[in-house]
Design an enzyme around this catalytic site. Structure first.
Site, mmCIF file in Angstrom:
data_model
loop_
_atom_site.group_PDB
_atom_site.id
_atom_site.type_symbol
_atom_site.label_atom_id
_atom_site.label_comp_id
_atom_site.label_asym_id
_atom_site.label_seq_id
_atom_site.Cartn_x
_atom_site.Cartn_y
_atom_site.Cartn_z
ATOM 1 C CG ASP A 1 -27.947 -79.576 -21.418
ATOM 2 O OD1 ASP A 1 -27.154 -80.486 -21.693
ATOM 3 O OD2 ASP A 1 -28.931 -79.727 -20.682
ATOM 4 C CD GLU A 51 -26.089 -82.547 -22.842
ATOM 5 O OE1 GLU A 51 -26.076 -83.282 -21.859
ATOM 6 O OE2 GLU A 51 -27.100 -81.915 -23.213
#
Length: 569
Positions: A255, A296
């Site tokens: 992330d 991400e």
């Protein structure tokens, strides 16, 4: 069985780490209190294992490059199923639902963080990199989950929190208490507030005051950033990756991948040094033939695919999601075409990861919420994602049409889509026998698995059918993609494309309108025209459509917001 974990789970985005921020007068107090409260019970020795970990890939039951043809399912373990009756979802609860997931057809699981945390940010504030979150169970439970998922043909990837840690982590506490700590340089310090903001919020504070100086924490004061200019940090993270991979974990979801290294105010994301770190990490990953890594990086996504072989295997394509959801919602052919083209544009050797929504608000609302309650539109969006290019990721509950809960019933904005799974219409939606850790959406008596499982028209049945199609027809998962133009009076509301490989040619046609329409199109000039198909057969119903031999034209009737897949024969 190994008894300690050194994990490196993913760098957290602002919205992944939602909590109430502290003002400047509170920051010092909150962190210092954590030091006092935790110093006695946590030690560096219980958190670090600094010896080098050997690369030891386990035997894999998954096919080579399994992720390219996988359908992933994102699970928030705390919100999924409670087996112990304490109100919190856990690993045994998830294990008990693996048969459900197998029937759904998913072949990959993405677990939001499962390591011990302070839970100020839904697990992304990792406190102990070696321990399974105590509310979830034990390392033995986790190993059982991996083993049983593999027996069902599912790969398991876990969140990789590498950008930062929790301020309650004993490593950070040691660095905070002692300027001469050997771990002081594992974090980023300054003798004064340098006045930086966040790239997306220049007014925010990222330098946080303590008695021992200011430390850098991009997202919140309780999330100090690791210092990736220190090679010891990189070595620690790489060894952590080996630990998980040696256990049988099949990869990582990273992330906020663009935030590892900072070069000053406003130069805090997508810095060149980030790519060098990930290239080094990819070299490690490549020693594990069946390990998959997906990033991400919302505003710089394709940068992290590198040349297709030297950084991530995949990145989440949020632009794809936005175009798809907007296109279906508004009946815009241009939007759907934008999604399909973008999803097919990844550099050779890599893939985009596609989605309708996930746990982060910036990724979009849950599909039925986004479509303002129109289930047919939500089904069409799912169908296009599952037949189009890219690697699809389904957010838990999406397959039954779960909606966002009213904001007044949860503690912060991000939580509207991070609520307990709705299994049946009994008390607490079958999620737990105790008081649930977070409010359940009041609509659970109408929206739940039990209510839909035997209904052929339900959202759950639709997802099962579409995932089964993708699993049964490899061309839908890994085949070449070609967009076709439709014609006739309904061309503005119809979409068509071909997925093909050496063995199969599939035609996908969709209706973006609320009325039944007829799709008209020609295969002339397409990559498959030379094969001169004579008819198109609906892969679900067996219905056959003739194809004009001279013009290679065909017509297909579609229901409102309908999608059909034809085999060209």
């Amino acid at each position: 069985m190994k008894t300690k974990i050194i994990s490196l789970l993913m760098a957290t985005s602002l919205v992944s780490c939602s909590s109430t921020t502290l003002d400047s007068s509170q920051e010092q107090v909150s962190v210092q209190e954590q030091v006092r409260d935790n110093a006695a019970s946590s030690t560096i020795e219980s958190t670090l294992q600094l010896e080098s970990i050997e690369i030891a890939p386990p035997a894999s039951q998954l096919p080579a490059q399994w992720w390219e043809q996988a359908v992933f399912y994102e699970v928030f373990v705390r919100a999924y199923s409670d087996s112990s009756g304490d109100g919190h979802g856990d690993l045994q609860g998830l294990i008990a639902k693996l048969d459900y997931l197998e029937e759904l057809g998913v072949t990959g699981l993405w677990l939001m963080p499962v390591t011990e945390s302070e839970f100020n940010s839904n697990g992304y504030d990792v406190k102990d990199l070696r321990q399974i979150e105590q509310d979830y169970g034990s390392l033995e439970d986790f190993q059982q989950l991996i083993d049983e998922a593999h027996q069902r043909g599912m790969g398991v990837i876990i969140d990789w929190v590498v950008n930062h840690t929790s301020s309650a982590n004993p490593i950070f506490q040691d660095a905070l208490r002692n300027r001469d700590s050997q771990y002081r340089d594992w974090f980023i310090w300054s003798d004064r507030d340098l006045g930086w903001g966040r790239p997306w919020d220049p007014a925010a504070k990222v330098w946080h005051r303590t008695n021992g100086g200011y430390y850098y924490g991009l997202f919140f004061d309780f999330l100090p950033d690791w210092n990736y200019r220190n090679p010891e940090v990189i070595a620690y993270m790489k060894d952590s990756a080996k630990y998980w991979l040696n256990m049988g974990v099949d990869g990582f979801r990273v992330d906020a991948a663009s935030h590892l290294i900072e070069n000053g105010d406003g130069a805090q994301e997508n810095q060149p040094e980030n790519h060098a770190v990930y290239q080094e990490f990819r070299e490690l990953i490549d020693h594990y033939p069946n390990a998959f890594i997906v990033a991400e990086a919302p505003f710089t996504d394709d940068d992290y695919l590198g040349d297709g072989s030297d950084e991530f295997h995949s990145v989440f394509c949020f632009k794809c999601s936005q175009m798809l959801m907007s296109g279906v919602k508004n009946g815009s052919k241009r939007g759907v075409h934008g999604f399909l083209k973008r999803a097919d544009s990844a550099v050779a050797g890599a893939n985009y990861a596609t989605l309708l929504s996930n746990h982060d608000p910036f990724a979009g609302e849950r599909a039925v919420t986004a479509m303002r309650g129109n289930h047919d539109k939500a089904k069409l969006a799912a169908s296009l994602m599952l037949t189009g290019p890219g690697i699809p990721f389904v957010y838990y509950g999406e397959e039954i049409g779960m909606t966002a809960i009213d904001r007044s019933l949860v503690p912060w904005e991000d939580a509207v889509s991070r609520i307990p799974m709705q299994w049946d219409d009994s008390d607490n939606a079958g999620f737990t026998t105790a008081k649930p850790w977070r409010n359940i959406n009041p609509d659970y008596r109408q929206v739940n698995v039990a209510q839909q499982v035997d209904d052929p028209q339900s959202m759950l049945s639709h997802y099962r059918q579409m995932i089964a199609l993708r699993n049964q027809h490899l061309a839908l998962a890994t085949g070449e993609f070609e967009l076709l133009e439709t014609s006739g009076e309904h061309k503005a509301k119809t979409v068509a494309f071909v997925r093909h490989n050496a063995e199969q040619r599939l035609l996908v046609v969709a209706n973006l309108d609320e009325q039944p329409l007829e799709v008209q199109l020609s295969l002339a000039g397409s990559a498959i025209a030379s094969s001169q198909p004579e008819f198109a057969r609906d892969v679900r119903t067996g219905e056959r459509l003739g194809i004009d031999a001279a013009e290679l034209q065909l017509n297909a009737a579609l229901p409102a917001f309908g999608l059909k897949v034809y085999s060209l024969e």
